[in-house]
Design a protein around this motif. Structure first.
Motif, PDB file in Angstrom:
ATOM      1  N   UNK A 177      -8.152 -18.928   7.881  1.00  0.00           N
ATOM      2  CA  UNK A 177      -7.054 -18.570   6.984  1.00  0.00           C
ATOM      3  C   UNK A 177      -6.264 -17.381   7.451  1.00  0.00           C
ATOM      4  N   UNK A 178      -5.544 -17.504   8.553  1.00  0.00           N
ATOM      5  CA  UNK A 178      -4.749 -16.392   9.061  1.00  0.00           C
ATOM      6  C   UNK A 178      -3.745 -15.918   8.014  1.00  0.00           C
ATOM      7  N   UNK A 179      -3.106 -16.843   7.331  1.00  0.00           N
ATOM      8  CA  UNK A 179      -2.123 -16.455   6.320  1.00  0.00           C
ATOM      9  C   UNK A 179      -2.766 -15.600   5.232  1.00  0.00           C
ATOM     10  N   UNK A 180      -4.009 -15.919   4.862  1.00  0.00           N
ATOM     11  CA  UNK A 180      -4.711 -15.120   3.848  1.00  0.00           C
ATOM     12  C   UNK A 180      -4.972 -13.713   4.359  1.00  0.00           C
ATOM     13  N   UNK A 181      -5.387 -13.612   5.644  1.00  0.00           N
ATOM     14  CA  UNK A 181      -5.611 -12.290   6.218  1.00  0.00           C
ATOM     15  C   UNK A 181      -4.321 -11.470   6.191  1.00  0.00           C
ATOM     16  N   UNK A 182      -3.237 -12.099   6.615  1.00  0.00           N
ATOM     17  CA  UNK A 182      -1.969 -11.378   6.708  1.00  0.00           C
ATOM     18  C   UNK A 182      -1.467 -10.952   5.334  1.00  0.00           C
ATOM     19  N   UNK A 183      -1.633 -11.812   4.355  1.00  0.00           N
ATOM     20  CA  UNK A 183      -1.151 -11.475   3.015  1.00  0.00           C
ATOM     21  C   UNK A 183      -1.953 -10.348   2.388  1.00  0.00           C
ATOM     22  N   UNK A 184      -3.171 -10.129   2.883  1.00  0.00           N
ATOM     23  CA  UNK A 184      -3.990  -9.023   2.373  1.00  0.00           C
ATOM     24  C   UNK A 184      -3.666  -7.703   3.057  1.00  0.00           C
ATOM     25  N   UNK A 185      -2.853  -7.755   4.134  1.00  0.00           N
ATOM     26  CA  UNK A 185      -2.519  -6.538   4.864  1.00  0.00           C
ATOM     27  C   UNK A 185      -1.421  -5.746   4.159  1.00  0.00           C
ATOM     28  N   UNK A 186      -1.468  -4.438   4.356  1.00  0.00           N
ATOM     29  CA  UNK A 186      -0.434  -3.568   3.788  1.00  0.00           C
ATOM     30  C   UNK A 186       0.851  -3.692   4.591  1.00  0.00           C
ATOM     31  N   UNK A 187       1.939  -3.255   4.014  1.00  0.00           N
ATOM     32  CA  UNK A 187       3.243  -3.347   4.671  1.00  0.00           C
ATOM     33  C   UNK A 187       3.302  -2.497   5.937  1.00  0.00           C
ATOM     34  N   UNK A 188       2.422  -1.516   6.051  1.00  0.00           N
ATOM     35  CA  UNK A 188       2.428  -0.626   7.222  1.00  0.00           C
ATOM     36  C   UNK A 188       1.651  -1.201   8.407  1.00  0.00           C
ATOM     37  N   UNK A 189       0.997  -2.345   8.257  1.00  0.00           N
ATOM     38  CA  UNK A 189       0.183  -2.918   9.330  1.00  0.00           C
ATOM     39  C   UNK A 189       1.052  -3.475  10.452  1.00  0.00           C
ATOM     40  N   UNK A 190       0.625  -3.207  11.692  1.00  0.00           N
ATOM     41  CA  UNK A 190       1.240  -3.826  12.860  1.00  0.00           C
ATOM     42  C   UNK A 190       0.273  -4.881  13.395  1.00  0.00           C
TER      43      UNK A 190
END
Length: 316
Positions: A177-190
């Motif tokens: 679930x890459x999309x799930x991982x990304x959606x859990x990241x903060x806006x400051x994540x690179x």
């Protein structure tokens, strides 16, 4: 003739990690390798007298005394000879010329969090990332994808890392679930990613779909130039005509003809080998040019791209 830039070195040690992965330690005696930052690569030249191979590899580590560089080489199924040569003949003592050392994939120092995604040999730039990120106390997570039979080797490579921050997956990317991982990241994540083309496309499309700003998404492509139909290059300044064979790149044909052609990464990622096209239609295969530049047909990256027409006239 322009002075040859680089460092004479030789293979000091070789270690087989898996049937398709080998670690090579290169050593120089006369000079010291320049300092490198995480994500750096080295353009290497090696051969057996009959043919010279020129490939770029991520630098896994530089020794503290500057005398050694470590790279990991995968035996590519579509190898054009370089990786196969190193796997079959890359023994201690083999001379290796270390050409350009550069970094097209640096850590973003201002990022508050780093999400690293790799597959297969794409782990190599992140091995240097992990040491640096851990040393500075940065917030980071690595997810690595590999074949089941290679999992022990990659777990060994990552054994000294903070195990709470690294994960090795043998599931197919589509099952994660890459999309799930990304959606859990903060806006400051690179987000940084590296691996085979299919993996790269999957991550690129998913980050875009999840709304990540382009400036916070970073990638490095390991591009193995493919062959194609032969064609002829005309050098406008001298009138010379050079045949490009089906199994060689335009850059290799120019070098074989002793043409002083610009180059650096040899993988269509940096743009250093860009040359103006005066006539003919390029077959673009790089990761640098914009869609407008491709459509214009006025420039070509000689390290990976070819011709759709029988001839190309270059401003060389």
């Amino acid at each position: 003739m322009a002075e040859r830039m680089g460092f004479p070195a030789f293979i000091e040690r070789v270690e087989g990690l898996t049937p398709t992965l080998r670690r090579f330690v290169l050593r120089t005696e006369k000079q010291i390798f320049p300092p490198v930052s995480p994500g750096s690569y080295a353009a290497l030249e090696f051969g057996d007298g009959e043919k010279v191979y020129k490939n770029a590899y991520s630098i896994v580590e530089r020794s503290e005394d500057g005398r050694e560089l470590t790279v990991i080489v995968r035996l590519a199924p579509q190898s054009r000879g370089g990786s196969r040569f190193l796997h079959e003949k890359g023994r201690p003592g083999l001379p290796v010329w270390v050409g350009s050392v550069a970094n097209l994939f640096p850590i973003v120092k201002t990022a508050r969090r780093h999400l690293l995604l790799s597959a297969g040999i794409g782990i190599t730039p992140f091995l240097s990332y992990l040491r640096k990120l851990r040393s500075i106390g940065a917030d980071y997570t690595l997810h690595h994808f590999c074949r089941a039979e290679e999992r022990p080797a990659f777990e060994a490579l990552l054994a000294e890392q903070d195990q709470a921050r690294v994960s090795v997956h043998t599931a197919l990317p589509s099952e994660v679930g890459l999309a799930d991982w990304l959606q859990d990241e903060a806006i400051a994540t690179h987000v940084y990613f590296c691996g085979p083309e299919g993996f790269m496309k999957w991550v690129e499309e998913t980050t875009h779909r999840c709304g990540f700003a382009p400036g916070k998404v970073h990638s490095e492509h390991f591009f193995v130039p493919e062959g194609g139909r032969p064609f002829e290059v005309i050098l406008a300044r001298s009138g010379r005509k050079i045949a490009v064979k089906a199994d060689e790149t335009l850059l290799e044909a120019l070098e074989q003809a002793d043409v002083d052609a610009p180059c650096m990464c040899r993988g269509g990622a940096c743009g250093a080998c860009a040359v103006t096209v005066l006539d003919g239609q390029p077959d673009h295969r790089d990761h640098v040019l914009t869609e407008a530049e491709r459509a214009s047909g006025n420039v070509i990256l000689t390290c990976v791209s070819r011709a759709k027409t029988d001839t190309l006239t270059l401003d060389l």
